[in-house]
Each structure stands twice: as C-alpha cells, then as structure tokens.
Design a protein around this motif. Structure first.
Motif, short mmCIF file in Angstrom:
data_model
loop_
_atom_site.label_atom_id
_atom_site.label_comp_id
_atom_site.label_asym_id
_atom_site.label_seq_id
_atom_site.Cartn_x
_atom_site.Cartn_y
_atom_site.Cartn_z
N GLY A 21 -3.09 29.38 77.69
CA GLY A 21 -4.36 28.64 77.60
C GLY A 21 -5.51 29.51 77.14
O GLY A 21 -6.33 29.10 76.33
N PHE A 22 -5.58 30.75 77.66
CA PHE A 22 -6.64 31.67 77.25
C PHE A 22 -6.49 32.04 75.77
O PHE A 22 -7.48 32.10 75.04
N ALA A 23 -5.27 32.28 75.33
CA ALA A 23 -5.04 32.59 73.91
C ALA A 23 -5.44 31.40 73.03
O ALA A 23 -6.03 31.60 71.97
N ALA A 24 -5.14 30.19 73.47
CA ALA A 24 -5.54 29.00 72.69
C ALA A 24 -7.06 28.85 72.67
O ALA A 24 -7.64 28.49 71.64
N PHE A 25 -7.73 29.17 73.77
CA PHE A 25 -9.19 29.10 73.84
C PHE A 25 -9.82 30.09 72.85
O PHE A 25 -10.74 29.74 72.12
N ILE A 26 -9.31 31.31 72.80
CA ILE A 26 -9.83 32.31 71.87
C ILE A 26 -9.57 31.88 70.43
O ILE A 26 -10.43 32.02 69.56
N ALA A 27 -8.39 31.35 70.17
CA ALA A 27 -8.07 30.88 68.82
C ALA A 27 -9.01 29.76 68.38
O ALA A 27 -9.45 29.72 67.23
N MET A 28 -9.38 28.86 69.31
CA MET A 28 -10.30 27.77 68.96
C MET A 28 -11.69 28.32 68.66
O MET A 28 -12.42 27.73 67.87
N ARG A 29 -12.08 29.41 69.29
CA ARG A 29 -13.38 30.03 69.02
C ARG A 29 -13.39 30.79 67.70
O ARG A 29 -14.42 30.85 67.02
N LEU A 30 -12.26 31.38 67.33
CA LEU A 30 -12.20 32.19 66.11
C LEU A 30 -11.92 31.37 64.85
O LEU A 30 -12.34 31.75 63.76
N PHE A 31 -11.21 30.27 64.99
CA PHE A 31 -10.81 29.48 63.82
C PHE A 31 -11.98 29.06 62.93
O PHE A 31 -11.89 29.22 61.70
N PRO A 32 -13.11 28.54 63.46
CA PRO A 32 -14.20 28.14 62.57
C PRO A 32 -14.79 29.30 61.76
O PRO A 32 -15.19 29.11 60.61
N MET A 33 -14.80 30.50 62.34
CA MET A 33 -15.32 31.65 61.61
C MET A 33 -14.44 31.96 60.39
O MET A 33 -14.95 32.20 59.30
N TYR A 34 -13.13 31.93 60.59
CA TYR A 34 -12.22 32.22 59.49
C TYR A 34 -12.14 31.06 58.50
O TYR A 34 -11.92 31.28 57.31
N GLN A 35 -12.33 29.86 58.97
CA GLN A 35 -12.37 28.71 58.06
C GLN A 35 -13.58 28.82 57.14
O GLN A 35 -13.49 28.53 55.95
N GLU A 36 -14.71 29.26 57.69
CA GLU A 36 -15.91 29.45 56.87
C GLU A 36 -15.71 30.58 55.86
O GLU A 36 -16.13 30.48 54.71
N PHE A 37 -15.03 31.65 56.27
CA PHE A 37 -14.76 32.75 55.35
C PHE A 37 -13.85 32.28 54.20
O PHE A 37 -14.04 32.68 53.06
N TYR A 38 -12.88 31.42 54.52
CA TYR A 38 -12.05 30.85 53.47
C TYR A 38 -12.89 30.03 52.49
O TYR A 38 -12.67 30.07 51.28
N ALA A 39 -13.89 29.31 53.00
CA ALA A 39 -14.79 28.54 52.13
C ALA A 39 -15.60 29.47 51.24
O ALA A 39 -15.83 29.17 50.06
N VAL A 40 -16.03 30.61 51.77
CA VAL A 40 -16.77 31.59 50.97
C VAL A 40 -15.87 32.12 49.85
O VAL A 40 -16.29 32.19 48.69
N LYS A 41 -14.64 32.49 50.19
CA LYS A 41 -13.73 33.03 49.18
C LYS A 41 -13.40 31.98 48.11
O LYS A 41 -13.35 32.30 46.92
N SER A 42 -13.18 30.73 48.52
CA SER A 42 -12.86 29.70 47.53
C SER A 42 -14.09 29.39 46.67
O SER A 42 -13.94 29.09 45.48
#
Length: 125
Positions: A21-42
C-alpha cells in the motif's frame, strides 16, 4: 503422524499489505510528475518535427512549444525554464525544471527534469 502447518499468518499478511500500500501511494504521487515530463518531451519532439523550425525566430519556437504544453495541461514548466540557443544547422532547445509535491506530513518529493532537442528541420523547397 503430526503435520506442521505452513503459510502466511495474519500479521505477516498485514505487514505485506502495508508495504504494498505504501509503495502504491508513492507511485500515485510520482506518476503525475513523470506524466508531465513525458508531455514536455513529446512537445519538444513535436516542435522539432515542424517544417522550417531551424529558420524560425526563438520567440515563435517558444510559442509553439507552450501551445503544445497547454494542450497537455502542463503547469510546472514556465518560460524561464526554457533555453533556446543557436547551433550548427538550427537551434537547440533545452527545458530544465523542478517539481515539488507533498508526500506525507512535512515530507516532499522533488523531481528534477532536463530534456533537450535539436531543432534542425528545414522548410520544404
């Protein structure tokens, strides 16, 4: 003949559940940051694919880039994070920014992102 039982106890199961559960919580916090970085690269790749981008004015290039970012709902990248410099055959566009998100209590997660793309595509003749 006596047999020993094997398997996970309730306490062991709860411990595994808390860790997952803690690992899933951290992943949910980090995912939007990396999704935005993917948008910058694209967006960088999209600007690099524009015909005649190597002959454009830097202000026009930056405008194209931020239009693409606006479509992707990116809010962390500001004009001060973008650097466009002259290189042989065109321009080089670099984006460098940090994102800070709250994690738990007074702990924050900080992501530092850098991306660059050569802008050398000429206009068709």
């Amino acid at each position: 003949m006596k047999r020993n039982q094997s398997g996970m106890t309730l306490l062991g199961f709860l411990l595994v559940l808390v860790v997952v559960g803690f690992a899933a919580f951290i992943a949910m916090r980090l995912f939007p940051m990396y999704q935005e970085f993917y948008a910058v690269k694209s967006s960088l790749k999209g600007v690099a694919a524009e015909p005649g981008v190597s002959d454009m004015d830097p202000a026009k290039i930056q405008d194209l880039f931020f239009r693409r970012l606006y479509i992707n709902y990116s809010e962390s990248v500001k004009p001060s994070h973008v650097k466009i410099e002259r290189m042989d055959g065109g321009w080089k566009m670099s984006v460098s920014y940090e994102v800070r998100r709250p994690l738990v209590g007074n702990l924050d997660v900080v992501g530092k992102f850098d991306a660059s793309e050569p802008l050398t595509r000429r206009a068709p003749e």
